[in-house]
Design an enzyme around this catalytic site. Structure first.
Site, mmCIF file in Angstrom:
data_model
loop_
_atom_site.group_PDB
_atom_site.id
_atom_site.type_symbol
_atom_site.label_atom_id
_atom_site.label_comp_id
_atom_site.label_asym_id
_atom_site.label_seq_id
_atom_site.Cartn_x
_atom_site.Cartn_y
_atom_site.Cartn_z
ATOM 1 N N SER A 60 0.831 -1.194 0.000
ATOM 2 C CA SER A 60 0.000 0.000 0.000
ATOM 3 C C SER A 60 0.866 1.244 0.000
ATOM 4 O O SER A 60 1.963 1.238 0.565
ATOM 5 C CB SER A 60 -0.886 0.011 1.256
ATOM 6 O OG SER A 60 -1.639 1.205 1.316
ATOM 7 N N TYR A 69 0.447 1.404 9.576
ATOM 8 C CA TYR A 69 0.113 0.594 8.396
ATOM 9 C C TYR A 69 1.079 0.910 7.257
ATOM 10 O O TYR A 69 1.707 0.016 6.678
ATOM 11 C CB TYR A 69 -1.327 0.862 7.970
ATOM 12 C CG TYR A 69 -1.779 0.074 6.774
ATOM 13 C CD1 TYR A 69 -2.052 -1.285 6.874
ATOM 14 C CD2 TYR A 69 -1.950 0.687 5.541
ATOM 15 C CE1 TYR A 69 -2.476 -2.015 5.778
ATOM 16 C CE2 TYR A 69 -2.381 -0.034 4.432
ATOM 17 C CZ TYR A 69 -2.638 -1.381 4.557
ATOM 18 O OH TYR A 69 -3.054 -2.098 3.470
#
Length: 157
Positions: A60, A69
């Site tokens: 990502s 993340y």
């Protein structure tokens, strides 16, 4: 074809200043360490024909407002790129795909709407958008593609 596809994922929204140490560690445990362990075991156990092994990680580019993340996915990218070179004697290729915002039911409505507006195609991605690229990378035709971070995100800027 022998293949390892990283499908583990963990995400909790938090930024640079409000991420807890526990959350940071959990993100790295799930998004980076697990992938490293899978790739390590593939390297240790791989016995298929040279040139048939494939590693495809899903990554990502999302960082802002989701530091642990994004940082853990950055680590996953580097692990995958190392795997493109270190087990080269096995004939294993390794690549990472960043599929952008994929509608799998995890997004709150406001995030979903923002992602749809940000994508030139005006929609979220689907598994059907990413699967053909994974299929290609895992095929004989994808053997020359190695050590790449591929964006398959509908043109998300």
């Amino acid at each position: 074809m022998g293949a390892a596809v990283s499908i583990v994922d963990h995400s909790v929204d938090s930024g640079l200043l409000d991420t807890t140490v526990e959350s940071f560690d959990r993100h790295f445990a799930v998004n980076a360490r697990v992938t490293w362990l899978l790739i390590r075991e593939l390297g240790r156990r791989f016995t298929a024909a040279r040139g048939t092994g494939r590693i495809v990680s899903l990554t990502s580019a999302h960082i802002v407002g989701n530091l642990p993340y994004g940082a853990s996915k950055g680590a996953l990218d580097r692990i995958t790129l190392a795997a493109a070179h270190e087990p080269a004697h096995l004939g294993v290729t390794a690549n990472a795909i960043s599929p952008g915002p994929v509608g799998t039911g995890w997004m709150p409505e406001e995030v979903r709407e923002r992602c749809v507006r940000s994508t030139p195609l005006g929609r979220l991605g689907t598994a059907r958008d990413t699967a053909p690229l994974v299929d290609f990378l895992c095929s004989e035709k994808g053997e020359w593609i190695n050590g790449q971070l591929l964006m398959s995100n509908g043109g998300l800027a």
